[in-house]
Design an enzyme around this catalytic site. Structure first.
Site, mmCIF file in Angstrom:
data_model
loop_
_atom_site.group_PDB
_atom_site.id
_atom_site.type_symbol
_atom_site.label_atom_id
_atom_site.label_comp_id
_atom_site.label_asym_id
_atom_site.label_seq_id
_atom_site.Cartn_x
_atom_site.Cartn_y
_atom_site.Cartn_z
ATOM 1 N N GLY B 15 53.605 -64.749 -40.840
ATOM 2 C CA GLY B 15 54.308 -63.798 -41.710
ATOM 3 C C GLY B 15 55.599 -63.328 -41.066
ATOM 4 N N ASN B 88 50.064 -61.525 -38.094
ATOM 5 C CA ASN B 88 50.722 -60.487 -38.887
ATOM 6 C C ASN B 88 50.618 -60.733 -40.389
ATOM 7 O OD1 ASN B 88 52.920 -58.417 -39.561
ATOM 8 N ND2 ASN B 88 53.850 -60.348 -40.213
ATOM 9 N N SER B 138 45.671 -51.904 -39.823
ATOM 10 C CA SER B 138 46.357 -50.894 -40.628
ATOM 11 C C SER B 138 45.615 -49.584 -40.461
ATOM 12 C CB SER B 138 46.338 -51.287 -42.106
ATOM 13 O OG SER B 138 46.676 -50.164 -42.910
ATOM 14 N N TYR B 150 41.434 -53.856 -49.399
ATOM 15 C CA TYR B 150 42.406 -53.991 -48.316
ATOM 16 C C TYR B 150 41.942 -53.195 -47.086
ATOM 17 C CZ TYR B 150 46.725 -53.357 -45.637
ATOM 18 O OH TYR B 150 47.660 -53.312 -44.628
ATOM 19 N N LYS B 154 41.005 -54.622 -43.245
ATOM 20 C CA LYS B 154 41.669 -54.216 -42.008
ATOM 21 C C LYS B 154 40.675 -53.610 -41.018
ATOM 22 C CE LYS B 154 45.810 -55.696 -42.787
ATOM 23 N NZ LYS B 154 46.313 -56.843 -41.986
#
Lengths: 252, 248
Positions: B15, B88, B138, B150, B154
């Site tokens: 990324g 990433n 995150s 999400y 993480k």
């Protein structure tokens, strides 16, 4: 790392983590004030251009002495590394009130007093960075350590509270949580006490204890502008030790 | 930061074509790595490499879909001895709990967790004795409403990081994570559902993070100087996660 030209106060700078930190900061161009109660090792630091102050963490007049030195230098205090502290073992039933008070007096009251002093200086300057040296014993259970662990737990909590209170004034406050670090004192213990070697070397993920430089590098990072968006954190520098023992024969 | 002079100074950044990944690529190149900038968008990866080259560093662009295991393995084989991997690349979207479907979870985990696993497995083999892996988690891992798929992916990154750290420690490979708070990227600015001022008000220091803030933390954890740090997730969130006692 950008500590260049910044005025940094480092306590307990005569040996171990404090000394490695003072040397690293000086090598990166910081102006260092090194504080310790031991005069002889400080002289060696003085020879490499570091300002040295002989002072005891339990002395309520220490901030006054430091303020005078900072005024003389004529530069705002940008960084405090609150490293000075005392260690030692002992379960609760083997620890007297007097011993407990000694841990608290040096590791908590002394550190608190210096942090208060530094915050005052940094508020006037519009910001700064404080790194407290806590311990992995503030975060996980370990045998044979009551008074010391309690004092380091206080350091960990104080770090978060200070970060919350002074963030709006541009003052960042973080901690490092070292595992067992090899210093002249601990090296002797690791050599002579089999159980210590077993737990901290044989059963540690990396099969080694830390060096003072390992911790100094983490302190230098957290103190620098590179860590501008990090505050209230405690960074473990323990080779993964606190995540669990890892016996050599049982790789499961 | 000290320049690395070891032979295997190659770093892969997934990324790396934009935002945080681009900043990480630039920081690692500045620290002396030859950086393999891998991105689904090859043109953006090329742009990052152009920036690296302009700054006097070494880089190489790779078009890569990290969920394509074969492509991942082939790329790492081409690259050869490796010093560093930064995971990433990831995806993010907002969907309230009652609207989430199992497929949303699968897709999120496929990219943010399973692909990270594949990359780590290939990379660890290419590192031999010694190296550094840094995963981007995150602060959502601490608990976040409106995107539970999400947030939990993480959280998985954090758990994965700790476990892999234990497993790779005997090989001298450190595995750490950086958990960004709210970072002002082009992607964040482009989102219609965000009010940047409201987000700033939640920060103890009153400012949002920058991609450079994250990149500096990654570069520190990736460097040999952080060789005794492993299994850690470093929150880079300006103190946002300290709690509610902010007096606002």
């Amino acid at each position: 790392m950008t500590v260049e030209n910044k005025l940094a106060l480092i306590t307990g700078a005569a040996g171990g983590i404090g000394r490695a930190t003072a040397e690293l900061f000086a090598a990166r161009g910081a102006q260092v004030i090194a504080v310790d109660r031991d005069a002889a090792p400080l002289q060696e630091l003085a020879q490499s251009g570091i300002t040295t102050i002989i002072g005891d963490m339990t002395d309520p007049a220490l901030p006054e002495t430091l303020a005078e030195e900072i005024t003389r230098i004529g530069k705002p205090l940008a960084i405090l590394v609150n490293n000075a502290g005392i260690g030692g073992g002992g379960r609760l039933d083997q620890t007297s009130d007097e011993e407990l008070r000694r841990y608290m007096e040096v590791n908590v009251v002394g550190l608190f007093r210096l942090a208060r002093f530094a915050v005052g200086q940094m508020q006037a300057a519009g910001g700064g960075s404080i790194v407290n040296v806590a311990s992995i014993y503030a975060e996980v259970g370990a045998q044979n350590s009551s008074g010391y662990s309690a004092s380091k737990g206080a350091v960990a909590a104080l770090t978060r509270q200070m970060a919350t209170d002074y963030g709006p004034e541009g003052i960042r406050v973080n901690a490092v949580a070292p595992g067992l670090i090899e210093t002249p004192l601990t090296a002797e213990r690791i050599r002579t006490e089999a159980w210590r070697h077993e737990i901290f070397v044989e059963q540690s993920p990396m099969r080694r204890v830390g060096q003072p430089q390992d911790v100094a590098q983490a302190i230098a990072f957290l103190a620098s502008d590179e860590a501008a968006f990090i505050s209230g954190e405690s960074l473990r520098v323990d080779g993964g030790w606190a995540m669990g023992r890892y016996p050599r024969e049982a790789q499961i | 930061m000290a320049q690395h002079t070891t032979e295997a100074n190659v770093a892969i950044v997934t990324g790396g074509g934009a935002g945080i990944g681009r900043a990480i690529s630039l920081h690692l190149a500045e620290a002396g790595h030859r950086v393999i900038v891998a991105d689904l968008n090859g043109a953006m990866a090329e742009e990052t490499v152009a920036l690296i080259t302009a700054a006097g560093g070494q880089g190489q662009a790779e078009t890569l879909d990290i969920t394509d295991e074969k492509a991942v393995a082939a790329m790492i084989e081409r690259v050869g001895p490796l010093r560093c991997l930064v995971n990433n690349a990831g995806i993010f979207n907002v969907k309230p709990f009652d609207a989430l479907e199992a497929e949303d979870f699968r897709r999120m985990y496929e990219v943010n967790v399973v692909a990270m696993f594949s990359l780590c497995q290939c990379a660890a083999a290419a590192m031999g004795q010694g190296g550094a892996i840094v995963n981007i988690a995150s602060r959502a891992m601490l608990g976040s409403a409106q995107y539970i798929h999400y947030a939990t992916s993480k959280a998985a990154v954090g758990g994965f990081t700790r476990s892999l750290a234990l497993e790779l420690a005997p090989k001298g490979i450190t595995v750490n994570a950086v958990a960004p708070g709210v970072i002002e990227t082009d992607m964040l600015r482009a989102r219609s559902d965000t009010n940047l001022d409201a987000l700033r008000a939640l920060q103890p220091g009153g400012t949002l993070g920058t991609p450079d803030d994250i990149a500096a933390a990654v570069a520190f954890l990736a460097a040999p100087q952080a060789g005794f740090i492993t299994g850690q997730t470093l929150l880079v969130d300006g103190g946002r996660s300290l709690g509610g006692a902010l007096g606002i």
